[in-house]
Design a protein around this motif. Structure first.
Motif, PDB file in Angstrom:
ATOM      1  N   THR A  62      -3.649  -3.432  -9.450  1.00 25.92           N
ATOM      2  CA  THR A  62      -3.612  -2.356  -8.482  1.00 25.92           C
ATOM      3  C   THR A  62      -5.021  -1.830  -8.225  1.00 25.92           C
ATOM      4  O   THR A  62      -5.801  -1.655  -9.169  1.00 25.92           O
ATOM      5  CB  THR A  62      -2.713  -1.215  -8.969  1.00 25.92           C
ATOM      6  N   GLY A  88       0.328   5.932  -0.121  1.00 27.72           N
ATOM      7  CA  GLY A  88      -0.551   7.080  -0.281  1.00 27.72           C
ATOM      8  C   GLY A  88      -1.148   7.636   0.991  1.00 27.72           C
ATOM      9  O   GLY A  88      -1.824   8.663   0.951  1.00 27.72           O
ATOM     10  N   SER A  92      -3.145   3.684  -2.832  1.00 26.69           N
ATOM     11  CA  SER A  92      -2.903   2.680  -3.860  1.00 26.69           C
ATOM     12  C   SER A  92      -2.493   1.376  -3.197  1.00 26.69           C
ATOM     13  O   SER A  92      -1.882   1.376  -2.128  1.00 26.69           O
ATOM     14  CB  SER A  92      -1.787   3.121  -4.809  1.00 26.69           C
ATOM     15  N   CYS A  93      -2.809   0.279  -3.855  1.00 27.73           N
ATOM     16  CA  CYS A  93      -2.415  -1.035  -3.355  1.00 27.73           C
ATOM     17  C   CYS A  93      -2.070  -1.902  -4.552  1.00 27.73           C
ATOM     18  O   CYS A  93      -2.944  -2.211  -5.372  1.00 27.73           O
ATOM     19  CB  CYS A  93      -3.537  -1.651  -2.546  1.00 27.73           C
ATOM     20  N   GLU A 134       0.830  -1.201   0.000  1.00 25.01           N
ATOM     21  CA  GLU A 134       0.000   0.000   0.000  1.00 25.01           C
ATOM     22  C   GLU A 134       0.863   1.249   0.000  1.00 25.01           C
ATOM     23  O   GLU A 134       1.998   1.239   0.492  1.00 25.01           O
ATOM     24  CB  GLU A 134      -0.891   0.015   1.247  1.00 25.01           C
ATOM     25  N   ARG A 155      -9.861   0.176  -9.990  1.00 21.76           N
ATOM     26  CA  ARG A 155      -8.756  -0.761 -10.131  1.00 21.76           C
ATOM     27  C   ARG A 155      -8.244  -0.763 -11.551  1.00 21.76           C
ATOM     28  O   ARG A 155      -8.975  -0.456 -12.498  1.00 21.76           O
ATOM     29  CB  ARG A 155      -9.169  -2.166  -9.688  1.00 21.76           C
ATOM     30  N   ARG A 185      -5.291   9.882  -2.011  1.00 15.19           N
ATOM     31  CA  ARG A 185      -5.515   8.696  -2.813  1.00 15.19           C
ATOM     32  C   ARG A 185      -4.592   7.589  -2.349  1.00 15.19           C
ATOM     33  O   ARG A 185      -3.366   7.767  -2.340  1.00 15.19           O
ATOM     34  CB  ARG A 185      -5.298   8.953  -4.301  1.00 15.19           C
ATOM     35  N   CYS A 229      -5.448  -2.736   2.756  1.00 16.01           N
ATOM     36  CA  CYS A 229      -5.868  -3.277   1.474  1.00 16.01           C
ATOM     37  C   CYS A 229      -6.008  -4.789   1.612  1.00 16.01           C
ATOM     38  O   CYS A 229      -5.267  -5.419   2.374  1.00 16.01           O
ATOM     39  CB  CYS A 229      -4.810  -2.931   0.444  1.00 16.01           C
ATOM     40  N   TYR A 260      -7.201   1.328  -6.200  1.00 19.27           N
ATOM     41  CA  TYR A 260      -7.050   2.692  -5.715  1.00 19.27           C
ATOM     42  C   TYR A 260      -8.254   3.070  -4.859  1.00 19.27           C
ATOM     43  O   TYR A 260      -9.371   2.590  -5.089  1.00 19.27           O
ATOM     44  CB  TYR A 260      -6.944   3.666  -6.881  1.00 19.27           C
ATOM     45  N   GLN A 282      -9.803   6.708  -3.833  1.00 22.15           N
ATOM     46  CA  GLN A 282      -9.806   8.163  -3.836  1.00 22.15           C
ATOM     47  C   GLN A 282     -10.708   8.637  -2.705  1.00 22.15           C
ATOM     48  O   GLN A 282     -11.903   8.302  -2.680  1.00 22.15           O
ATOM     49  CB  GLN A 282     -10.325   8.697  -5.169  1.00 22.15           C
TER      50      GLN A 282
END
Length: 115
Positions: A77, A8, A21-22, A6, A71, A19, A95, A79, A81
């Motif tokens: 990945t 962000g 991310s993973c 992960e 995704r 945001r 995640c 996301y 937001q």
């Protein structure tokens, strides 16, 4: 084995955005569900959002209308937001990837929203 990394998280003022991310790697098949939970110390994890490999989404009631999950299947990945953040959104965000009967977790990323 599946690994989730992960990124962000951080500190943001109320009303701001972040945001997350993973990125997933390892033995991943195309059909899976990815998503996010969040957890405060000493409390149960709370569902934030989930997205299937086909793009179907589901959100926890507390984030509907403010958070959006997406995704990129080519990059494995997911996301998150997060808009209109509130101090009560302060948690460690985890995640996950669900593949058949197995669920894999990331290490967590801290999100802190100041008033």
């Amino acid at each position: 084995q599946v690994q989730l990394v992960e990124s962000g998280g951080g500190l943001v003022q109320a009303g701001g955005s972040l945001r997350l991310s993973c990125a997933a790697s390892g033995n991943i098949f195309s059909t899976n569900t990815m998503g996010w939970y969040r957890q405060a110390p000493g409390k149960q994890r709370e569902k934030v959002a989930a997205i299937s490999s086909g793009g179907s989404t589901d959100y926890g009631d507390s984030v509907k209308g403010r958070f959006t999950i997406s995704r990129d299947n080519a990059k494995n990945t997911v996301y998150l937001q997060m808009n209109s953040l509130k101090p009560e959104d302060t948690f460690v965000y985890y995640c996950y990837l669900r593949l058949y009967d197995n669920t894999y977790w990331g290490q967590g990323t801290q999100v802190t929203v100041s008033a």
